[in-house]
Scaffold this motif. Structure first.
Motif, short mmCIF file in Angstrom:
data_model
loop_
_atom_site.label_atom_id
_atom_site.label_comp_id
_atom_site.label_asym_id
_atom_site.label_seq_id
_atom_site.Cartn_x
_atom_site.Cartn_y
_atom_site.Cartn_z
N PHE A 17 0.83 -1.21 0.00
CA PHE A 17 0.00 0.00 0.00
C PHE A 17 0.86 1.26 0.00
CE2 PHE A 17 -3.52 -2.79 1.12
CZ PHE A 17 -4.54 -2.23 0.37
N VAL A 18 1.94 1.24 0.76
CA VAL A 18 2.85 2.39 0.79
C VAL A 18 3.49 2.60 -0.58
CG1 VAL A 18 5.02 3.24 1.78
CG2 VAL A 18 3.28 2.24 3.27
N ALA A 19 3.94 1.51 -1.21
CA ALA A 19 4.53 1.59 -2.54
C ALA A 19 3.53 2.08 -3.57
CB ALA A 19 5.08 0.21 -2.95
N CYS A 20 2.33 1.55 -3.50
CA CYS A 20 1.27 1.96 -4.43
C CYS A 20 0.97 3.44 -4.31
CB CYS A 20 0.01 1.13 -4.17
SG CYS A 20 -1.35 1.49 -5.29
N ASP A 21 0.82 3.91 -3.10
CA ASP A 21 0.52 5.32 -2.86
C ASP A 21 1.65 6.21 -3.40
OD1 ASP A 21 -1.20 7.37 -1.54
OD2 ASP A 21 0.59 7.63 -0.28
N ALA A 22 2.88 5.84 -3.11
CA ALA A 22 4.02 6.63 -3.57
C ALA A 22 4.11 6.65 -5.09
CB ALA A 22 5.31 6.09 -2.97
N GLY A 23 3.90 5.50 -5.70
CA GLY A 23 3.96 5.43 -7.16
C GLY A 23 2.88 6.27 -7.83
N CYS A 24 1.68 6.21 -7.28
CA CYS A 24 0.57 6.98 -7.84
C CYS A 24 0.75 8.48 -7.65
CB CYS A 24 -0.75 6.52 -7.23
SG CYS A 24 -1.26 4.89 -7.81
N LYS A 25 1.38 8.87 -6.56
CA LYS A 25 1.64 10.29 -6.32
C LYS A 25 2.77 10.81 -7.21
CE LYS A 25 -0.10 10.47 -1.62
NZ LYS A 25 0.24 10.41 -0.19
N ALA A 26 3.68 9.93 -7.60
CA ALA A 26 4.86 10.34 -8.37
C ALA A 26 4.59 10.46 -9.86
CB ALA A 26 5.99 9.34 -8.14
N ALA A 27 3.57 9.78 -10.37
CA ALA A 27 3.37 9.76 -11.82
C ALA A 27 1.91 9.49 -12.17
CB ALA A 27 4.25 8.69 -12.44
N ASP A 28 1.57 9.80 -13.40
CA ASP A 28 0.22 9.57 -13.91
C ASP A 28 0.12 8.11 -14.38
OD1 ASP A 28 -2.34 9.81 -14.90
OD2 ASP A 28 -1.71 10.84 -16.73
N VAL A 29 -0.18 7.23 -13.42
CA VAL A 29 -0.29 5.80 -13.70
C VAL A 29 -1.61 5.27 -13.15
CG1 VAL A 29 2.19 5.32 -13.76
CG2 VAL A 29 0.97 5.25 -11.57
N VAL A 53 2.83 -5.14 -6.86
CA VAL A 53 2.05 -3.95 -7.22
C VAL A 53 2.36 -3.67 -8.69
CG1 VAL A 53 1.65 -1.51 -6.75
CG2 VAL A 53 2.26 -3.06 -4.88
N LYS A 54 1.30 -3.52 -9.51
CA LYS A 54 1.46 -3.38 -10.96
C LYS A 54 0.94 -2.02 -11.41
CE LYS A 54 -0.75 -7.29 -10.79
NZ LYS A 54 -1.58 -8.44 -11.10
N PHE A 55 1.86 -1.21 -11.96
CA PHE A 55 1.52 0.12 -12.46
C PHE A 55 1.41 0.07 -13.98
CE2 PHE A 55 4.01 1.02 -8.59
CZ PHE A 55 3.09 1.80 -7.90
N ARG A 56 0.50 0.89 -14.56
CA ARG A 56 0.31 0.97 -16.01
C ARG A 56 0.37 2.43 -16.43
NH1 ARG A 56 -2.25 -3.07 -18.39
NH2 ARG A 56 -0.90 -2.46 -20.09
N GLY A 57 0.94 2.68 -17.59
CA GLY A 57 1.01 4.04 -18.13
C GLY A 57 2.06 4.13 -19.21
N THR A 58 2.52 5.35 -19.46
CA THR A 58 3.62 5.53 -20.41
C THR A 58 4.90 4.99 -19.78
OG1 THR A 58 4.26 7.70 -19.57
CG2 THR A 58 2.56 7.66 -21.32
N VAL A 59 5.90 4.75 -20.61
CA VAL A 59 7.17 4.23 -20.08
C VAL A 59 7.73 5.19 -19.04
CG1 VAL A 59 9.55 3.61 -20.66
CG2 VAL A 59 7.68 2.88 -22.15
N ALA A 60 7.77 6.48 -19.34
CA ALA A 60 8.33 7.46 -18.41
C ALA A 60 7.55 7.50 -17.10
CB ALA A 60 8.36 8.84 -19.04
N ALA A 61 6.23 7.45 -17.18
CA ALA A 61 5.40 7.48 -15.97
C ALA A 61 5.61 6.22 -15.13
CB ALA A 61 3.93 7.64 -16.34
N VAL A 62 5.67 5.07 -15.79
CA VAL A 62 5.87 3.82 -15.07
C VAL A 62 7.26 3.80 -14.42
CG1 VAL A 62 6.14 1.33 -15.38
CG2 VAL A 62 4.17 2.50 -16.35
#
Length: 104
Positions: A17-29, A53-62
């Motif tokens: 959950f901590v990783a997910c939150d940080a990733g979502c705050k850092a980029a448009d994913v 935890v699986k993020f989706r988006g552009t390469v730069a955002a991911v």
């Protein structure tokens, strides 16, 4: 070919959950379902559950999301591994929807 997919495996649900939150705050994913894996040596680990935890988006955002997620999870219980697929195939897209939390 689909969007980029970034996967970060961490020790424990809290770190996920901590990783997910940080990733979502850092980029448009966007985030796919979490997935869990109980390793074969759970007694040897501080946290006997691995969560992906699986993020989706552009390469730069991911890339940005994975880096932020990794740093955040290291502060909690640690990271097992990370990987980025720059463009997923249709069959891989279907597999991203499967998770061990789903009872269906």
């Amino acid at each position: 070919m689909g969007k980029a997919t970034g996967i970060v495996e961490v020790y424990g649900l809290v770190a996920a959950f901590v990783a997910c939150d940080a990733g979502c705050k850092a980029a448009d994913v966007t985030v796919e379902y979490f997935d869990k894996n109980k390793p074969g040596n759970p007694d040897e680990l501080t946290v006997p559950l691995i969560v992906a935890v699986k993020f989706r988006g552009t390469v730069a955002a991911v890339e940005a999301a994975i880096e932020a997620a990794k740093n955040a999870a290291e502060e909690v219980s640690g990271v097992v591994t990370t990987h980025i697929l720059t463009s997923t195939e249709p069959d891989t897209e279907a597999m991203l929807k499967i998770n061990a939390f789903d009872k269906n």
